[in-house]
Design a protein around this motif. Structure first.
Motif, PDB file in Angstrom:
ATOM      1  N   VAL A 196      46.959 -67.924 -23.894  1.00 35.69           N
ATOM      2  CA  VAL A 196      46.274 -69.164 -24.255  1.00 35.69           C
ATOM      3  C   VAL A 196      45.652 -69.793 -23.019  1.00 35.69           C
ATOM      4  CG1 VAL A 196      46.579 -71.484 -25.142  1.00 35.69           C
ATOM      5  CG2 VAL A 196      47.724 -69.584 -26.256  1.00 35.69           C
ATOM      6  N   GLN A 197      46.409 -69.794 -21.882  1.00 35.39           N
ATOM      7  CA  GLN A 197      45.880 -70.351 -20.636  1.00 35.39           C
ATOM      8  C   GLN A 197      44.648 -69.589 -20.194  1.00 35.39           C
ATOM      9  OE1 GLN A 197      49.669 -70.168 -18.374  1.00 35.39           O
ATOM     10  NE2 GLN A 197      49.169 -72.236 -17.770  1.00 35.39           N
ATOM     11  N   ALA A 198      44.712 -68.260 -20.250  1.00 33.97           N
ATOM     12  CA  ALA A 198      43.595 -67.436 -19.812  1.00 33.97           C
ATOM     13  C   ALA A 198      42.372 -67.679 -20.691  1.00 33.97           C
ATOM     14  CB  ALA A 198      43.991 -65.965 -19.839  1.00 33.97           C
ATOM     15  N   ALA A 199      42.612 -67.790 -21.996  1.00 28.37           N
ATOM     16  CA  ALA A 199      41.498 -68.030 -22.906  1.00 28.37           C
ATOM     17  C   ALA A 199      40.865 -69.378 -22.633  1.00 28.37           C
ATOM     18  CB  ALA A 199      41.991 -67.956 -24.359  1.00 28.37           C
ATOM     19  N   ALA A 200      41.706 -70.382 -22.381  1.00 29.04           N
ATOM     20  CA  ALA A 200      41.191 -71.718 -22.078  1.00 29.04           C
ATOM     21  C   ALA A 200      40.392 -71.706 -20.797  1.00 29.04           C
ATOM     22  CB  ALA A 200      42.345 -72.714 -21.970  1.00 29.04           C
ATOM     23  N   ALA A 201      40.916 -70.998 -19.781  1.00 31.29           N
ATOM     24  CA  ALA A 201      40.211 -70.914 -18.507  1.00 31.29           C
ATOM     25  C   ALA A 201      38.872 -70.211 -18.684  1.00 31.29           C
ATOM     26  CB  ALA A 201      41.071 -70.165 -17.478  1.00 31.29           C
ATOM     27  N   ALA A 230      46.446 -73.189 -32.446  1.00 30.34           N
ATOM     28  CA  ALA A 230      45.407 -73.227 -33.479  1.00 30.34           C
ATOM     29  C   ALA A 230      44.285 -74.193 -33.100  1.00 30.34           C
ATOM     30  CB  ALA A 230      46.023 -73.640 -34.823  1.00 30.34           C
ATOM     31  N   VAL A 231      44.670 -75.371 -32.585  1.00 27.58           N
ATOM     32  CA  VAL A 231      43.668 -76.355 -32.170  1.00 27.58           C
ATOM     33  C   VAL A 231      42.865 -75.818 -30.989  1.00 27.58           C
ATOM     34  CG1 VAL A 231      43.338 -78.650 -31.173  1.00 27.58           C
ATOM     35  CG2 VAL A 231      45.006 -78.315 -33.012  1.00 27.58           C
ATOM     36  N   LEU A 232      43.563 -75.184 -30.047  1.00 21.54           N
ATOM     37  CA  LEU A 232      42.901 -74.634 -28.874  1.00 21.54           C
ATOM     38  C   LEU A 232      41.905 -73.555 -29.252  1.00 21.54           C
ATOM     39  CD1 LEU A 232      42.600 -74.474 -25.821  1.00 21.54           C
ATOM     40  CD2 LEU A 232      44.580 -72.966 -25.757  1.00 21.54           C
ATOM     41  N   MET A 233      42.266 -72.690 -30.176  1.00 24.62           N
ATOM     42  CA  MET A 233      41.367 -71.617 -30.608  1.00 24.62           C
ATOM     43  C   MET A 233      40.084 -72.183 -31.231  1.00 24.62           C
ATOM     44  SD  MET A 233      42.582 -68.776 -29.697  1.00 24.62           S
ATOM     45  CE  MET A 233      43.549 -69.403 -28.336  1.00 24.62           C
ATOM     46  N   PRO A 287      54.509 -78.222 -32.173  1.00 18.21           N
ATOM     47  CA  PRO A 287      54.829 -76.787 -32.209  1.00 18.21           C
ATOM     48  C   PRO A 287      53.740 -75.969 -31.523  1.00 18.21           C
ATOM     49  CG  PRO A 287      55.140 -77.792 -34.372  1.00 18.21           C
ATOM     50  CD  PRO A 287      54.454 -78.815 -33.517  1.00 18.21           C
ATOM     51  N   LEU A 288      54.133 -74.901 -30.847  1.00 17.57           N
ATOM     52  CA  LEU A 288      53.184 -74.061 -30.127  1.00 17.57           C
ATOM     53  C   LEU A 288      52.097 -73.525 -31.051  1.00 17.57           C
ATOM     54  CD1 LEU A 288      52.332 -72.599 -27.546  1.00 17.57           C
ATOM     55  CD2 LEU A 288      53.937 -70.768 -28.141  1.00 17.57           C
ATOM     56  N   GLU A 289      52.474 -73.161 -32.275  1.00 19.01           N
ATOM     57  CA  GLU A 289      51.497 -72.609 -33.206  1.00 19.01           C
ATOM     58  C   GLU A 289      50.375 -73.603 -33.498  1.00 19.01           C
ATOM     59  OE1 GLU A 289      54.721 -72.774 -33.702  1.00 19.01           O
ATOM     60  OE2 GLU A 289      55.332 -70.683 -33.447  1.00 19.01           O
ATOM     61  N   LYS A 290      50.747 -74.882 -33.616  1.00 21.48           N
ATOM     62  CA  LYS A 290      49.746 -75.913 -33.903  1.00 21.48           C
ATOM     63  C   LYS A 290      48.834 -76.118 -32.697  1.00 21.48           C
ATOM     64  CE  LYS A 290      49.273 -80.682 -35.536  1.00 21.48           C
ATOM     65  NZ  LYS A 290      49.993 -81.896 -35.985  1.00 21.48           N
ATOM     66  N   VAL A 291      49.424 -76.132 -31.500  1.00 23.72           N
ATOM     67  CA  VAL A 291      48.638 -76.298 -30.279  1.00 23.72           C
ATOM     68  C   VAL A 291      47.653 -75.146 -30.119  1.00 23.72           C
ATOM     69  CG1 VAL A 291      48.736 -76.417 -27.755  1.00 23.72           C
ATOM     70  CG2 VAL A 291      50.450 -77.614 -29.127  1.00 23.72           C
ATOM     71  N   LYS A 348      33.690 -66.836 -33.368  1.00 28.35           N
ATOM     72  CA  LYS A 348      35.050 -66.866 -33.867  1.00 28.35           C
ATOM     73  C   LYS A 348      35.991 -66.249 -32.872  1.00 28.35           C
ATOM     74  CE  LYS A 348      37.947 -65.549 -37.791  1.00 28.35           C
ATOM     75  NZ  LYS A 348      37.978 -64.844 -39.082  1.00 28.35           N
ATOM     76  N   VAL A 349      37.124 -66.887 -32.621  1.00 30.68           N
ATOM     77  CA  VAL A 349      38.117 -66.372 -31.680  1.00 30.68           C
ATOM     78  C   VAL A 349      39.387 -66.071 -32.443  1.00 30.68           C
ATOM     79  CG1 VAL A 349      39.500 -66.854 -29.647  1.00 30.68           C
ATOM     80  CG2 VAL A 349      37.168 -67.694 -29.773  1.00 30.68           C
ATOM     81  N   GLU A 350      39.894 -64.850 -32.280  1.00 28.35           N
ATOM     82  CA  GLU A 350      41.130 -64.460 -32.979  1.00 28.35           C
ATOM     83  C   GLU A 350      42.348 -64.844 -32.170  1.00 28.35           C
ATOM     84  OE1 GLU A 350      41.036 -60.385 -33.935  1.00 28.35           O
ATOM     85  OE2 GLU A 350      39.256 -60.527 -35.212  1.00 28.35           O
ATOM     86  N   SER A 351      43.334 -65.421 -32.850  1.00 29.93           N
ATOM     87  CA  SER A 351      44.594 -65.780 -32.183  1.00 29.93           C
ATOM     88  C   SER A 351      45.419 -64.532 -31.923  1.00 29.93           C
ATOM     89  CB  SER A 351      45.381 -66.775 -33.033  1.00 29.93           C
ATOM     90  OG  SER A 351      46.633 -67.028 -32.469  1.00 29.93           O
TER      91      SER A 351
END
Length: 375
Positions: free
Chosen positions: A3-8, A358-361, A352-356, A371-374
């Motif tokens: 998630v960090q890498a994707a955000a970066a 999902a919002v980040l994606m 919850p991590l799953e919610k975070v 579209k970005v796949e989780s």
């Protein structure tokens, strides 16, 4: 970490968009780096490849024929000249592609730092050091957060003193582009750098002291800032503790005190309470009380309660001088009041991590327009 890498990656792409064209990376130039027998023409080859990536877009870094494959092979090669070429390529990508290259370079910084401690090649050591610094100068705050723990780990545990010094230099560079982030990590940085100021290698000791002074610039407290040089020096020279305590006790503190300000003052207080002279203990009590009165967030004091609370309790009970006992008792009461306020603050539950995720994606998908796949 994904998630960090994707955000970066999303942040970098938004900040430094590059065109995406159909263009291949020169295999001949890649081979020239991987099979080089001397460093003649290495920099030119690295610059040429980075320019090709700039023209083709960062997509040319990935895939079977992507440049990252060459970079990885070069950095890990048994050929010391190829490793030097890898460092030059890492530096060239940092300088020419800048933010858009960060998601691809962060996980390769460890290899560059490791090569800066090579036992045989001084050229490789110098080139790798310069490459890591080139990366540090273009790094963004999210990327600093991504590499921070690894840099701290290598500064502590690397068997090569050159790697330790380089990691400390990188932390100093981060002061310019991520001061607020470093401010929040001061409770970790000060103990780390204080310990390295007693390293067996002179070069590490000197750089640790320089870096500590640099990162202290991130402390947003004008009352503390004038004392930073003396506070840092007292860590390296215990004989200066008494004089520093006297100077600090004469200061009128008016600005709100947070964890970063306490991170550099508490080591002095800890040593001050261990001094034999009653006057020094008393003044440490005065300083602690004055600082405690200016703490807004109890969480800022929590990391230091294990040091300050027992020292104050002991002084308040065992010191013969009644004035010293009184001042230390007052400071002890102020700390206990902060702790009480902290317990009264309602506990905040993290989402919850799953919610975070999902919002980040969704944010990443919107930024990239796809579209970005989780994972």
């Amino acid at each position: 970490v994904q998630v960090q890498a994707a955000a970066a990656a999303a942040a970098a792409a938004a900040a430094s968009p590059l065109p995406v064209k159909t263009m291949s990376i020169s295999k001949e130039t890649c081979e020239a780096i991987l099979k080089a027998e001397n460093n003649e023409g290495l920099k030119e080859a690295a610059d040429k490849l980075a320019t090709e990536v700039k023209e083709a877009g960062v997509a040319s870094l990935e895939g079977e024929d992507g440049l990252l494959k060459t970079l990885d092979e070069a950095l890990g090669s048994s050929n010391v000249v190829a490793r030097e070429g890898g460092a030059l390529l890492f530096a060239a990508l940092s300088k020419k592609i800048k933010g858009a290259a960060l998601p691809f370079l962060v996980e390769r910084l460890d290899a560059v730092i490791a090569n800066a401690g090579d036992k045989k090649s001084s050229d490789l050591r110098k080139t790798s050091s310069k490459a890591a610094k080139a990366f540090a100068k273009i790094v963004t705050v999210p990327a600093v957060g991504f590499v921070f723990d690894d840099i701290v780990n290598q500064s502590q545990n690397s068997p090569m003193w050159q790697c330790k010094v380089l990691c400390l230099e990188l932390l100093s560079i981060f002061v310019e582009n991520a001061p607020e982030y470093l401010s929040h990590r001061m409770t970790e940085l000060v103990p780390l750098l204080s310990a390295l100021m007693w390293d067996s290698k002179k070069q590490v000791k000197e750089q640790a002291q320089t870096t500590l002074q640099e990162v202290c610039r991130c402390i947003d407290n004008n009352d503390i800032q004038p004392f930073v040089p003396a506070l840092v020096s007292a860590i390296a020279h215990p004989e200066e503790v008494e004089e520093c305590v006297h100077a600090l006790s004469a200061t009128t503190f008016v600005q709100t005190v947070d964890a970063s300000a306490l991170s550099v003052t508490v080591p002095l207080l800890e040593r001050g309470f261990r001094e034999k002279k009653t006057a020094v203990k008393r003044k440490c009590g005065v300083i602690t009380e004055n600082l405690a009165k200016l703490v807004d967030n109890p969480a800022d004091v929590a990391p230091f309660m294990g040091v300050l609370e027992p020292a104050l309790a002991k002084a308040a009970e065992e010191v013969a001088d009644p004035e010293c006992r009184s001042r230390c008792a007052a400071a002890h009461a102020a700390l206990k009041d902060i702790a009480k306020r902290g317990r009264e603050v309602a506990k905040v539950e993290a989402a919850p991590l799953e919610k975070v995720e999902a919002v980040l994606m969704k944010v990443i998908a919107k930024t990239e327009g796809a579209k970005v796949e989780s994972s």
